[in-house]
Design a protein around this motif. Structure first.
Motif, PDB file in Angstrom:
ATOM      1  N   MET A 331      52.845  18.211 -60.756  1.00  0.00           N
ATOM      2  CA  MET A 331      51.700  17.122 -60.099  1.00  0.00           C
ATOM      3  C   MET A 331      52.090  16.626 -59.058  1.00  0.00           C
ATOM      4  SD  MET A 331      52.729  15.211 -64.421  1.00  0.00           S
ATOM      5  CE  MET A 331      54.494  14.786 -64.162  1.00  0.00           C
ATOM      6  N   GLU A 332      50.613  16.237 -58.078  1.00  0.00           N
ATOM      7  CA  GLU A 332      50.383  15.227 -56.930  1.00  0.00           C
ATOM      8  C   GLU A 332      50.450  14.050 -57.451  1.00  0.00           C
ATOM      9  OE1 GLU A 332      47.061  16.785 -55.756  1.00  0.00           O
ATOM     10  OE2 GLU A 332      47.069  18.449 -55.632  1.00  0.00           O
ATOM     11  N   THR A 333      50.563  13.475 -57.873  1.00  0.00           N
ATOM     12  CA  THR A 333      51.165  12.139 -58.307  1.00  0.00           C
ATOM     13  C   THR A 333      52.600  11.794 -59.385  1.00  0.00           C
ATOM     14  OG1 THR A 333      50.367  12.033 -61.102  1.00  0.00           O
ATOM     15  CG2 THR A 333      48.774  11.203 -58.610  1.00  0.00           C
ATOM     16  N   SER A 334      53.376  12.676 -59.161  1.00  0.00           N
ATOM     17  CA  SER A 334      54.899  13.087 -59.799  1.00  0.00           C
ATOM     18  C   SER A 334      55.526  11.537 -58.585  1.00  0.00           C
ATOM     19  CB  SER A 334      55.538  13.299 -59.543  1.00  0.00           C
ATOM     20  OG  SER A 334      55.563  14.881 -59.071  1.00  0.00           O
ATOM     21  N   VAL A 335      56.507  11.008 -59.155  1.00  0.00           N
ATOM     22  CA  VAL A 335      57.072   9.906 -58.238  1.00  0.00           C
ATOM     23  C   VAL A 335      57.742  11.013 -57.571  1.00  0.00           C
ATOM     24  CG1 VAL A 335      57.537   8.245 -59.708  1.00  0.00           C
ATOM     25  CG2 VAL A 335      59.197   9.508 -59.994  1.00  0.00           C
ATOM     26  N   THR A 336      58.570  11.834 -57.975  1.00  0.00           N
ATOM     27  CA  THR A 336      59.053  13.523 -56.369  1.00  0.00           C
ATOM     28  C   THR A 336      58.698  14.728 -57.224  1.00  0.00           C
ATOM     29  OG1 THR A 336      61.623  13.523 -56.735  1.00  0.00           O
ATOM     30  CG2 THR A 336      60.496  13.596 -58.932  1.00  0.00           C
ATOM     31  N   GLN A 337      58.682  15.066 -56.285  1.00  0.00           N
ATOM     32  CA  GLN A 337      58.316  16.909 -55.950  1.00  0.00           C
ATOM     33  C   GLN A 337      59.471  17.181 -56.951  1.00  0.00           C
ATOM     34  OE1 GLN A 337      55.284  17.325 -54.866  1.00  0.00           O
ATOM     35  NE2 GLN A 337      55.059  15.333 -54.518  1.00  0.00           N
ATOM     36  N   GLY A 338      60.566  16.982 -56.769  1.00  0.00           N
ATOM     37  CA  GLY A 338      61.220  18.664 -57.665  1.00  0.00           C
ATOM     38  C   GLY A 338      61.627  17.877 -58.832  1.00  0.00           C
ATOM     39  N   TYR A 339      62.120  18.913 -59.398  1.00  0.00           N
ATOM     40  CA  TYR A 339      62.302  18.526 -60.461  1.00  0.00           C
ATOM     41  C   TYR A 339      64.606  17.974 -60.800  1.00  0.00           C
ATOM     42  CZ  TYR A 339      60.126  20.085 -64.980  1.00  0.00           C
ATOM     43  OH  TYR A 339      59.383  20.228 -65.699  1.00  0.00           O
ATOM     44  N   PRO A 340      64.544  16.529 -61.138  1.00  0.00           N
ATOM     45  CA  PRO A 340      65.488  15.686 -60.425  1.00  0.00           C
ATOM     46  C   PRO A 340      66.803  16.120 -61.390  1.00  0.00           C
ATOM     47  CG  PRO A 340      64.469  14.598 -61.935  1.00  0.00           C
ATOM     48  CD  PRO A 340      63.791  15.465 -61.878  1.00  0.00           C
ATOM     49  N   ILE A 341      67.747  16.110 -60.754  1.00  0.00           N
ATOM     50  CA  ILE A 341      68.821  17.237 -61.266  1.00  0.00           C
ATOM     51  C   ILE A 341      70.622  16.082 -60.618  1.00  0.00           C
ATOM     52  CG2 ILE A 341      70.782  18.725 -60.939  1.00  0.00           C
ATOM     53  CD1 ILE A 341      68.007  19.964 -62.376  1.00  0.00           C
ATOM     54  N   LYS A 342      71.553  16.542 -62.073  1.00  0.00           N
ATOM     55  CA  LYS A 342      72.845  15.235 -61.755  1.00  0.00           C
ATOM     56  C   LYS A 342      73.722  16.665 -62.013  1.00  0.00           C
ATOM     57  CE  LYS A 342      74.925  11.301 -61.827  1.00  0.00           C
ATOM     58  NZ  LYS A 342      74.788   9.903 -62.993  1.00  0.00           N
ATOM     59  N   VAL A 343      74.467  16.513 -61.542  1.00  0.00           N
ATOM     60  CA  VAL A 343      75.723  17.274 -61.902  1.00  0.00           C
ATOM     61  C   VAL A 343      76.818  16.253 -62.168  1.00  0.00           C
ATOM     62  CG1 VAL A 343      77.324  19.625 -61.821  1.00  0.00           C
ATOM     63  CG2 VAL A 343      74.812  19.498 -60.680  1.00  0.00           C
ATOM     64  N   THR A 344      77.009  16.712 -63.461  1.00  0.00           N
ATOM     65  CA  THR A 344      78.360  15.665 -63.918  1.00  0.00           C
ATOM     66  C   THR A 344      79.052  16.701 -64.751  1.00  0.00           C
ATOM     67  OG1 THR A 344      77.218  15.384 -66.294  1.00  0.00           O
ATOM     68  CG2 THR A 344      76.967  14.119 -64.280  1.00  0.00           C
ATOM     69  N   PRO A 345      80.604  16.509 -64.762  1.00  0.00           N
ATOM     70  CA  PRO A 345      81.664  16.995 -64.808  1.00  0.00           C
ATOM     71  C   PRO A 345      81.805  17.410 -66.500  1.00  0.00           C
ATOM     72  CG  PRO A 345      82.792  15.709 -63.622  1.00  0.00           C
ATOM     73  CD  PRO A 345      81.218  15.462 -63.286  1.00  0.00           C
TER      74      PRO A 345
END
Length: 384
Positions: A331-345
Motif C-alpha cells: 500500500m502506498e499510504t502505509s506507515v511503513t513500506q516493508g513488513y515490520p519484523i522483530k525477532v525475539t529469543p
C-alpha cells in the motif's frame, strides 16, 4: 528434515511479523498517547482542582502533568466543514515532546504573540483544504450546548462559537490524523464551558518505571479514577493482536505435527527394514532399551537437524527483511513500506520446544516396535 525446516522457518517468521506489528502500533500510539493517563471511573469529566494537580506532581517519578479537555465539535473552514475531536491541552503539552517529530507542516505551537493556534491532523487538513501557513482564514469551531428549548428564537443560543488560527499539521496514523485538532486549554474551556472540569490528565514520567508511577498515582486517587499506562489505553487492540499471534502459532504448530508424521512413517519403515540387524544386535547382547534409544535418537536427529536449519533460515529471512524490507506492505499510504519484523529469543525457544515435544511423541511408537523385535528374539532364544 526439509518439512521440519520449512515449518520451523515459517513459524519463526510469522511470530516475528506479529512482534513487529505490535511494536509498530506501540510506537505510533505512543507518538500521540501519554505514558500515563488519568480518567474518571464514572462520567467523562471530573473536577481537577489545583490542589489535586499539585498532589499528583509531588508523586515520585511524575515529571509533567498536562490537563486535557476533549470533546466532539464542529469545525468550518471557508466553505468546508467536518465533525472532529477537539483536544484542549495545557501549555506544558509541548514539553512532553510526543508529536514534535510528526509535524509535517507549520510549527508545533499553541500560543504566539497573544494569538491561539490549532494543531490539526493531516487528514482534516486535506478534507477541508486548510492552508496552515495562511492566517487570513481562521477555523470556526462550534459546540452544541446542552440546553433545553425554552422558547428561544435565536439559534445561536444553542451553540457556542470560537475562531482559531491553524498553526501546524501533524501526521501519525489515520485514526488520529482524520479526527483530532489540538488547541490551547483555555480555548477549549471557553468553547466547551468546562470550567474546572477536565476529561483526563496526561502524565509524563521523569525516567522512572511507568508501572511504579502508575501504582503510586492509583493509590493516591483511589477507585474513583482509572490510571492507564500506554498499553492499557488500547487494551482491546493489543489483546486482539496477541490472540491472533497465539492462533497463528497453534495453526502452524498443527501444520508441524502433520509434517512430522513423515518422521513417524520413516521410523516405522526403518524398524521393519532393519529387523534382521536388530536381531543381530540382540544376539550380541543389546537390550530392548538400547534399541529403543537408537530409534528415539534417529527421530531426534531428523527433527533437530530440520529445526536447526529452519531456525537459521527463518533468522536469515527476518534479518534480510529488517535490513532491506524486500517484502512490502503493498500500500502506498502505509506507515511503513516493508513488513515490520522483530525477532525475539522467546519465539525461537517456543518453536524449538514444540519441535522437541512433537518429535519425542512421534518417535515413541516406532521405537517400541523395534524394541519388540528384541523381546521376541530373546523369547525365541529361551524357547530354544
Amino acid at each position: 528434515m526439509a518439512g521440519v525446516a520449512v515449518t520451523t522457518a515459517a513459524l519463526i517468521i510469522v511470530l516475528s511479523v506479529f512482534n513487529g506489528l505490535e511494536t509498530l502500533l506501540q510506537s505510533l500510539n505512543n507518538s500521540f498517547d501519554p505514558e500515563i493517563k488519568v480518567q474518571a471511573t464514572r462520567g467523562k469529566s471530573f473536577e481537577a482542582s489545583p490542589e489535586l494537580i499539585r498532589r499528583i506532581e509531588s508523586i515520585e517519578g511524575v515529571g509533567i502533568v498536562t490537563e486535557v479537555i476533549e470533546d466532539y465539535a464542529y469545525i468550518r473552514y471557508r466553505q468546508a466543514n467536518q465533525i472532529v475531536t477537539i483536544k484542549g491541552v495545557s501549555d506544558n503539552f509541548i514539553d512532553q515532546h510526543r508529536i514534535q517529530g510528526n509535524i509535517v507542516e507549520g510549527e508545533l505551537k499553541l500560543h504566539e504573540n497573544g494569538i491561539n493556534y490549532a494543531i490539526i491532523g493531516r487528514g482534516i487538513q486535506f478534507t477541508l483544504s486548510i492552508a496552515v501557513t495562511d492566517p487570513m482564514f481562521p477555523l470556526e469551531v462550534y459546540y452544541i450546548k446542552n440546553v433545553k428549548p425554552s422558547g428561544i428564537l435565536d439559534p445561536s443560543q444553542y451553540y457556542s462559537k470560537e475562531t482559531i488560527v491553524p498553526g501546524g499539521a501533524f501526521s501519525i496514523v489515520q485514526a488520529f490524523d482524520d479526527n483530532y485538532v489540538l488547541v490551547p486549554l483555555e480555548f477549549a474551556k471557553n468553547l466547551l464551558s468546562y470550567g474546572n472540569k477536565r476529561t483526563s490528565l496526561e502524565i509524563k514520567t521523569d525516567g522512572a518505571s511507568i508501572f511504579d508511577v502508575e501504582d503510586r498515582i492509583q493509590d493516591l486517587l483511589g477507585p474513583d479514577f482509572n490510571v492507564l499506562n500506554n498499553e492499557e489505553q488500547h487494551q482491546d487492540l493489543y489483546r486482539l493482536l496477541k490472540m491472533e499471534k497465539l492462533f497463528a502459532f497453534l495453526a502452524l504448530s498443527l501444520l508441524m505435527i502433520i509434517g512430522s508424521i513423515n518422521i513417524f512413517f520413516t521410523l516405522m519403515m526403518l524398524a521393519l527394514d532393519k529387523k534382521k540387524d536388530i536381531t543381530v544386535l540382540s544376539s550380541m547382547g543389546a537390550s530392548a532399551q538400547v534399541v529403543r534409544n537408537i530409534f528415539l535418537a534417529e527421530g531426534v536427529l531428523i527433527a533437530a537437524s530440520g529445526a536447526f536449519l529452519g531456525a537459521i533460515l527463518g533468522g536469515v529471512l527476518c534479518w534480510l527483511q529488517i535490513r532491506y524490507g524486500f517484502i512490502s506492505m503493498g500500500m502506498e499510504t502505509s506507515v511503513t513500506q516493508g513488513y515490520p519484523i522483530k525477532v525475539t529469543p522467546i519465539d525461537f525457544i517456543a518453536t524449538l520446544a514444540v519441535v522437541a515435544i512433537v518429535t519425542m511423541v512421534i518417535s515413541i511408537r516406532p521405537a517400541k516396535l523395534a524394541a519388540r523385535f528384541v523381546n521376541n528374539n530373546e523369547l525365541l532364544g529361551k524357547q530354544v
